[in-house]
Scaffold this active site. Sequence first.
Site, PDB file in Angstrom:
ATOM      1  CB  SER A 121      -0.869   0.239   1.293  1.00  0.00           C
ATOM      2  OG  SER A 121      -1.595  -1.000   1.352  1.00  0.00           O
ATOM      3  CG  HIS A 142      -2.548  -0.769  -3.936  1.00  0.00           C
ATOM      4  ND1 HIS A 142      -2.861   0.455  -3.929  1.00  0.00           N
ATOM      5  CD2 HIS A 142      -2.712  -1.315  -2.853  1.00  0.00           C
ATOM      6  CE1 HIS A 142      -3.244   0.763  -2.545  1.00  0.00           C
ATOM      7  NE2 HIS A 142      -3.092  -0.561  -2.077  1.00  0.00           N
ATOM      8  CD  GLU A 154      -3.819   3.245  -6.654  1.00  0.00           C
ATOM      9  OE1 GLU A 154      -4.015   4.284  -6.946  1.00  0.00           O
ATOM     10  OE2 GLU A 154      -3.059   2.670  -5.723  1.00  0.00           O
ATOM     11  CG  ASN A 192      -3.399   4.349   0.643  1.00  0.00           C
ATOM     12  OD1 ASN A 192      -4.689   4.453   1.194  1.00  0.00           O
ATOM     13  ND2 ASN A 192      -2.754   3.430   0.497  1.00  0.00           N
TER      14      ASN A 192
HETATM   15  P1  NAD Z   1      -2.263  -9.595   6.837  1.00  0.00           P
HETATM   16  O1  NAD Z   1      -1.335  -9.228   8.218  1.00  0.00           O
HETATM   17  O2  NAD Z   1      -3.629  -9.980   6.822  1.00  0.00           O
HETATM   18  O3  NAD Z   1      -1.505 -10.852   6.022  1.00  0.00           O
HETATM   19  C1  NAD Z   1      -0.150 -10.860   5.854  1.00  0.00           C
HETATM   20  C2  NAD Z   1       0.300 -12.356   5.622  1.00  0.00           C
HETATM   21  O4  NAD Z   1       1.653 -12.293   5.402  1.00  0.00           O
HETATM   22  C3  NAD Z   1       0.405 -12.997   7.168  1.00  0.00           C
HETATM   23  O5  NAD Z   1      -0.703 -14.141   7.106  1.00  0.00           O
HETATM   24  C4  NAD Z   1       1.653 -13.505   7.433  1.00  0.00           C
HETATM   25  O6  NAD Z   1       1.883 -14.707   8.049  1.00  0.00           O
HETATM   26  C5  NAD Z   1       2.303 -13.387   6.111  1.00  0.00           C
HETATM   27  N1  NAD Z   1       3.632 -13.408   6.154  1.00  0.00           N
HETATM   28  C6  NAD Z   1       4.475 -12.665   6.771  1.00  0.00           C
HETATM   29  N2  NAD Z   1       5.717 -12.707   6.559  1.00  0.00           N
HETATM   30  C7  NAD Z   1       5.773 -13.691   5.505  1.00  0.00           C
HETATM   31  C8  NAD Z   1       6.866 -14.308   4.508  1.00  0.00           C
HETATM   32  N3  NAD Z   1       8.280 -13.997   4.959  1.00  0.00           N
HETATM   33  N4  NAD Z   1       6.598 -15.019   3.697  1.00  0.00           N
HETATM   34  C9  NAD Z   1       5.270 -15.319   3.504  1.00  0.00           C
HETATM   35  N5  NAD Z   1       4.015 -14.792   4.165  1.00  0.00           N
HETATM   36  C10 NAD Z   1       4.665 -13.960   5.149  1.00  0.00           C
HETATM   37  O7  NAD Z   1      -1.951  -8.338   5.754  1.00  0.00           O
HETATM   38  P2  NAD Z   1      -2.924  -8.003   4.707  1.00  0.00           P
HETATM   39  O8  NAD Z   1      -3.739  -6.850   5.055  1.00  0.00           O
HETATM   40  O9  NAD Z   1      -3.255  -9.075   3.744  1.00  0.00           O
HETATM   41  O10 NAD Z   1      -1.745  -7.055   3.865  1.00  0.00           O
HETATM   42  C11 NAD Z   1      -0.913  -7.614   3.162  1.00  0.00           C
HETATM   43  C12 NAD Z   1      -0.264  -6.606   2.107  1.00  0.00           C
HETATM   44  O11 NAD Z   1      -1.373  -5.906   1.350  1.00  0.00           O
HETATM   45  C13 NAD Z   1       0.436  -5.470   2.770  1.00  0.00           C
HETATM   46  O12 NAD Z   1       1.602  -5.157   2.059  1.00  0.00           O
HETATM   47  C14 NAD Z   1      -0.551  -4.263   2.797  1.00  0.00           C
HETATM   48  O13 NAD Z   1       0.009  -2.910   2.903  1.00  0.00           O
HETATM   49  C15 NAD Z   1      -1.273  -4.502   1.407  1.00  0.00           C
HETATM   50  N6  NAD Z   1      -2.688  -4.037   1.411  1.00  0.00           N
HETATM   51  C16 NAD Z   1      -3.541  -4.129   2.485  1.00  0.00           C
HETATM   52  C17 NAD Z   1      -4.730  -3.930   2.137  1.00  0.00           C
HETATM   53  C18 NAD Z   1      -6.099  -4.195   3.236  1.00  0.00           C
HETATM   54  O14 NAD Z   1      -7.115  -3.624   3.198  1.00  0.00           O
HETATM   55  N7  NAD Z   1      -5.763  -4.837   4.253  1.00  0.00           N
HETATM   56  C19 NAD Z   1      -5.432  -3.187   0.989  1.00  0.00           C
HETATM   57  C20 NAD Z   1      -4.441  -2.949   0.050  1.00  0.00           C
HETATM   58  C21 NAD Z   1      -3.251  -3.443   0.196  1.00  0.00           C
END
Ligand code: NAD
Length: 284
Positions: A121, A142, A154, A192
């Site tokens: 993000s 994204h 995106e 954002n």
């Molecule tokens: P989350 O915390 O729900 O999930 C992250 C996952 O990554 C966890 O299951 C964790 O165990 C895993 N993880 C950590 N280290 C790892 C590794 N080395 N190898 C493999 N897996 C690993 O997070 P999320 O909300 O799904 O966000 C994930 C990404 O997406 C982030 O970069 C976030 O900024 C981006 N994002 C989130 C949203 C949102 O609304 N939640 C929206 C757009 C983008």
Amino acid sequence: MPEIRTVLVVGAGTMGNGIAHVAAQCGYTVRLVDVSADRLSVALQTIESNLARQAKKGAIADSDIPNILARITQTTDLSAAARDADIAIEAASENFDVKRSIFETLDNAAPEHCILASNTSSISITAIAATTARADRVIGMHFFNPVPVMKLCEIVRGQSTSDQTYATTFALAQALGKTPVTVQDYPGFVSNRILMPMINEAIYCLMEGVASAEDIDTVMKLGMNHPMGPLQLADFIGLDVCLAIMEVLHEGLGDDKYRPCPLLRRMVAAGLLGRKTGRGFYSY
Ligand code: NAD
């Protein structure tokens, strides 16, 4: 353009399970990887129940569900899963060191032609690309939460992203049923960059006593036709996430107009992070 058949999704959290769901539903072979076996099994259960909900609404046939699920395999072994990937979409925790280690592993294990995409993000795609020896094949994809529902993607071009990588990734987003928009690699991209300062300004309004939280949200819902007010949306996103993104905008753009609101800092310090902790601007 290289054909994409196998999609590797790294991180099986909120976003990763949604991306895996959509890719499998659109006919791709999906490898879902997480460091946690528990997160993998929860992700599979989430995908199953979301598919069942889609079937109930008539969006897919019941008989499609086993085929969609059969296209997803899960593992905790990133190197092994990367071996036959055509694209890797990283959706692991929003932390540069975590992403650096994943991209280093992917760069070593994935085939030459494999595109390495990040769903970050707020982290610079150019900085992520620089951790690999294939910066021309690194790009941002994204997606928005919940991925099976939200249409936007995106497509973020880093400093060295090639035209071919961009075209292949853009076409993949379309094949996943999304509407891709092209964005250059600047802090906060477009989404954002516009959303977070609006939320931050709503928090300033609350701090300065311009109006109550409910009234600020009502103004934006009824006056601007937003489906959710900015303070309620902040609670849903998580106030810690909002603060982290404002810090990225403030630091990356160097302009005090992105200064995080002191009330936002204070609420994060108090552990009032929104819906996930039961209290933010509202109680849950
Ligand atoms: P989350 O915390 O729900 O999930 C992250 C996952 O990554 C966890 O299951 C964790 O165990 C895993 N993880 C950590 N280290 C790892 C590794 N080395 N190898 C493999 N897996 C690993 O997070 P999320 O909300 O799904 O966000 C994930 C990404 O997406 C982030 O970069 C976030 O900024 C981006 N994002 C989130 C949203 C949102 O609304 N939640 C929206 C757009 C983008």
